[in-house]
Design a protein around this motif. Structure first.
Motif, short mmCIF file in Angstrom:
data_model
loop_
_atom_site.label_atom_id
_atom_site.label_comp_id
_atom_site.label_asym_id
_atom_site.label_seq_id
_atom_site.Cartn_x
_atom_site.Cartn_y
_atom_site.Cartn_z
N SER A 1 71.25 -58.02 102.24
CA SER A 1 72.55 -57.62 101.70
C SER A 1 73.25 -56.64 102.64
N ASN A 2 74.57 -56.74 102.70
CA ASN A 2 75.35 -55.80 103.50
C ASN A 2 75.51 -54.45 102.80
N ASP A 3 75.19 -54.43 101.52
CA ASP A 3 75.26 -53.19 100.75
C ASP A 3 74.06 -52.32 101.11
N CYS B 1 63.40 -59.64 102.06
CA CYS B 1 64.08 -60.65 101.26
C CYS B 1 63.47 -62.03 101.45
N CYS C 1 68.72 -57.29 98.89
CA CYS C 1 68.90 -58.73 99.05
C CYS C 1 70.05 -59.24 98.21
N SER C 2 70.57 -60.37 98.63
CA SER C 2 71.55 -61.10 97.84
C SER C 2 71.24 -62.58 97.96
N LYS D 1 64.98 -55.55 106.05
CA LYS D 1 65.60 -56.28 104.95
C LYS D 1 65.31 -57.78 105.04
#
Length: 343
Positions: free
Chosen positions: A171-173, A100, A178-179, A96
């Motif tokens: 992202s933690n999701d 990202c 990404c966030s 990730k």
């Protein structure tokens, strides 16, 4: 300049049909740009008539433009909601981070943009030394020095783009890759926009404009002197050929200024399309449409250079015929070399 990530923000939420049209248009633009710049590389590298310093530097510029077009295609097919062909989310944290920081951010977009702008600067530098300081050409612009300069340009392009790694985070999701990183204020975004404006746009364009002014003054003086001296036709034709090459490169520079200005300016004012930024109109619908058009123009600069070579660069047209038509391989030996030795 914020690539298709920003373009997705422009249209996805309210008008998905327009978003899909814009996305497909940008992907098609990227494909045309890749093919066109690849053609430039193949023609110059294959045809011995075009083997000189200036054209090798044009190959390097074409590579930068081709990579920028590839990045445009990749973003469209992977990240844009209306065009993406796969919905990929890395499973590991390291995956990730890489996804990202390097792919979904604007890091590659800016890196290849830096490379394109400064490689054009190198082309300008080569012509400047060749035409304004010809006696110093062989000593200053050796093949080794030019290779080192090109390497430094690419290294600096990626180094200058490092701040864009800090626009997105993993992202933690588990279903989301990404966030966006949220900062306490907009100082980082403002400084980033100002830095990009001066480093990738204003500085190289100022240097190239000054260099082309000096080149034009020198060439006009040479042409006037030869005309007054009633010099041989070959010598006068040589100056005219140089003027044509410089005119072609000035058109390339002019296209870059026209096509990059809207995107660079919008990125300076609004790095992200949101009304939470320093300027409220960044989140307006009108500005979002403007940003979409600006992104299209930005990438079109990487598409148009091969077209300019075909229309304005006589030597490239000859090389194109030699590369793809056997009947022209014997032609071109008696013509004046546009790229020319500096003397």
């Amino acid at each position: 300049m914020s690539a298709l990530n920003s373009t997705q923000q422009v249209f996805d939420d309210e008008e998905p049909t327009i978003g899909k049209w814009v996305c497909q248009l940008l992907v098609a633009e990227g494909v045309i740009g890749v093919l066109g710049n690849l053609l430039v590389c193949l023609v110059i590298l294959r045809v011995r008539l075009l083997h000189n310093m200036t054209n090798y530097l044009l190959v390097n510029l074409a590579v930068a433009d081709m990579l920028l077009c590839l990045q445009c295609i990749f973003n469209g097919l992977i990240f844009h909601q209306d065009c993406k062909i796969i919905d990929y989310v890395p499973k590991t944290f390291v995956g990730k981070v890489a996804f990202c920081r390097f792919l979904q951010s604007d890091f590659l977009s800016y890196a290849f943009s830096f490379a394109s702008a400064y490689n054009l600067c190198v082309v300008t530098l080569e012509r400047y030394v060749a035409l304004v300081h010809p006696l110093q050409y062989a000593r200053k612009l050796t093949a080794t020095r030019m290779k080192i300069l090109i390497t430094l340009i690419w290294m600096m392009s990626f180094l200058f783009s490092l701040p864009y790694l800090f626009l997105f985070k993993p992202s933690n999701d588990p279903d989301l890759a990404c966030s966006e990183i949220e900062y306490q204020d907009n100082t980082f975004h403002v400084l980033l926009g100002v830095f990009a404006f001066f480093s990738v746009y204003l500085l190289p364009l100022t240097l190239m404009s000054w260099a082309y002014y000096k080149i034009q003054v020198t060439l006009k003086r040479q042409a006037k002197a030869l005309n007054l001296q009633h010099a041989r036709a070959a010598a006068y034709d040589l100056v005219i050929a140089r003027q044509r090459l410089v005119s072609m490169l000035m058109i390339v520079l002019g296209a870059l200024i026209i096509l990059w200005t809207p995107s660079i300016t919008s990125s300076l004012l609004c790095l992200h399309l949101t009304d939470k930024g320093p300027l409220s109109f960044c989140g307006s619908q009108g500005f979002k449409y403007f940003k979409g058009i600006a992104n299209f123009m930005f990438y079109f600069n990487s598409v148009i250079n091969p077209i300019i070579y075909e229309l304005k660069y006589k030597k490239f047209r000859q090389g194109l015929k030699v590369a793809f038509c056997c009947c022209h391989k014997s032609q071109g030996a008696n013509t004046v070399d546009i790229a020319m030795v500096p003397l």
